[in-house]
Design a protein around this motif. Structure first.
Motif, short mmCIF file in Angstrom:
data_model
loop_
_atom_site.label_atom_id
_atom_site.label_comp_id
_atom_site.label_asym_id
_atom_site.label_seq_id
_atom_site.Cartn_x
_atom_site.Cartn_y
_atom_site.Cartn_z
N PHE A 178 0.83 -1.20 0.00
CA PHE A 178 0.00 0.00 0.00
C PHE A 178 0.87 1.25 0.00
O PHE A 178 0.57 2.23 -0.69
CB PHE A 178 -0.93 -0.01 1.21
N GLU A 179 1.95 1.24 0.77
CA GLU A 179 2.85 2.40 0.82
C GLU A 179 3.46 2.69 -0.55
O GLU A 179 3.71 3.85 -0.88
CB GLU A 179 3.96 2.15 1.84
N GLN A 180 3.70 1.65 -1.33
CA GLN A 180 4.32 1.81 -2.64
C GLN A 180 3.30 2.08 -3.75
O GLN A 180 3.67 2.29 -4.90
CB GLN A 180 5.14 0.56 -2.98
N ARG A 188 -6.78 1.46 -1.85
CA ARG A 188 -7.27 1.37 -0.48
C ARG A 188 -8.13 0.14 -0.29
O ARG A 188 -8.04 -0.55 0.73
CB ARG A 188 -8.07 2.63 -0.13
N THR A 189 -8.98 -0.14 -1.28
CA THR A 189 -9.82 -1.33 -1.20
C THR A 189 -8.96 -2.59 -1.14
O THR A 189 -9.23 -3.52 -0.35
CB THR A 189 -10.75 -1.40 -2.42
N LYS A 190 -7.92 -2.63 -1.96
CA LYS A 190 -7.01 -3.78 -1.94
C LYS A 190 -6.30 -3.88 -0.61
O LYS A 190 -6.09 -4.98 -0.07
CB LYS A 190 -5.98 -3.68 -3.07
N PHE A 191 -5.93 -2.72 -0.03
CA PHE A 191 -5.27 -2.70 1.26
C PHE A 191 -6.17 -3.29 2.34
O PHE A 191 -5.73 -4.08 3.18
CB PHE A 191 -4.88 -1.26 1.60
N GLU A 192 -7.45 -2.90 2.34
CA GLU A 192 -8.40 -3.44 3.31
C GLU A 192 -8.47 -4.96 3.21
O GLU A 192 -8.47 -5.67 4.22
CB GLU A 192 -9.79 -2.84 3.07
N THR A 193 -8.53 -5.45 1.98
CA THR A 193 -8.60 -6.89 1.77
C THR A 193 -7.32 -7.56 2.23
O THR A 193 -7.35 -8.60 2.91
CB THR A 193 -8.85 -7.20 0.28
N ASP A 194 -6.17 -6.97 1.87
CA ASP A 194 -4.89 -7.55 2.26
C ASP A 194 -4.72 -7.59 3.77
O ASP A 194 -4.18 -8.54 4.33
CB ASP A 194 -3.74 -6.76 1.63
N LEU A 195 -5.21 -6.53 4.46
CA LEU A 195 -5.13 -6.50 5.92
C LEU A 195 -5.93 -7.64 6.54
O LEU A 195 -5.48 -8.32 7.45
CB LEU A 195 -5.66 -5.16 6.44
N ALA A 196 -7.14 -7.82 6.02
CA ALA A 196 -8.00 -8.88 6.55
C ALA A 196 -7.39 -10.25 6.31
O ALA A 196 -7.41 -11.13 7.18
CB ALA A 196 -9.38 -8.79 5.91
#
Length: 230
Positions: A178-180, A188-196
């Motif tokens: 996400f930082e990159q 952001r949507t991908k980040f939410e999914t990756d976090l979960a």
């Protein structure tokens, strides 16, 4: 700039490749924000679509609706990474003295002990996932106060494990990408999914390792059970 897309509930369900019934269920369960109602028609935007797609992906990864709701609520509150991922956010405990046999209980445990009717039931309200263990300890003849201490020591040890590994693991599994990224709504949507997904993977691995450790101790000779010296 292109105006934000708007969808009726039927259009939203079609674009998100789900059903109108599912959209309504997500509303009822608190996972999806309410639409913008104009007249008698509710209109959904791209944020609703992104949220709906995230929910579908998390369900596909095996998460339950309650867990998804907790994750999204934490994100909507603007919680930090630890809160979003469910890492315990208790204040860092002071280093315990080796000779301390009765550690200080947290305030909610003290309040439960002070309950006149049923301390265990009061404890369940604030600590439902651990109350079953405390109840079984009490049923086994352990005083309530001592049972609470044992459960809270276990909680503190788990908190230390999470504090030691969570940041590095979650950053490697989700935060770094996400930082990159350009940090667009899609990112952001991908980040939410990756976090979960990261939380699921790490939690399952930790649970398996703890289970293996307890299994090894359970196989020890019965006479070795009980508090260890030193």
């Amino acid at each position: 700039m292109t105006a934000e897309s708007e969808y009726t509930i039927d259009e939203l369900a079609r674009v998100a490749d789900t059903t109108v019934r599912s959209v309504r269920v997500y509303h009822e369960r608190g996972l999806l924000p309410s639409p913008d109602v104009r007249g008698r028609i509710g209109y959904y935007g791209t944020d609703h679509l992104s949220r709906l797609q995230t929910i579908s992906r998390l369900l596909g990864r095996g998460m339950k609706l309650n867990g998804i709701r907790e994750l999204l609520e934490a994100w909507d509150r603007g919680d930090g990474l630890a809160e979003v991922l469910g890492v315990p956010d208790q204040p860092a405990a002071e280093p315990a003295e080796p000779e301390e046999s009765h550690p200080e209980l947290p305030e909610y445990a003290k309040q439960a002990l002070a309950a006149s009717d049923d301390p265990l039931e009061a404890y369940r309200v604030t600590n439902p996932r651990c109350c079953d263990l405390a109840t079984r300890l009490v049923d086994g003849g352990i005083p309530v106060h001592t049972s609470f201490e044992m459960v809270e020591r276990l909680r503190a040890d788990c908190d230390r494990i999470a504090g030691r590994y969570a940041d590095e693991l979650f950053h490697s599994l989700a935060g770094k990408a996400f930082e990159q990224s350009e940090r667009s709504p899609k990112d952001r949507t991908k980040f939410e999914t990756d976090l979960a997904i990261a939380r699921l993977i790490v939690t399952r691995a930790a649970a398996e390792l703890i289970d293996q450790a307890f299994a090894r101790h359970a196989e020890a000779p019965p006479l070795s059970f009980g508090p260890q010296a030193g």
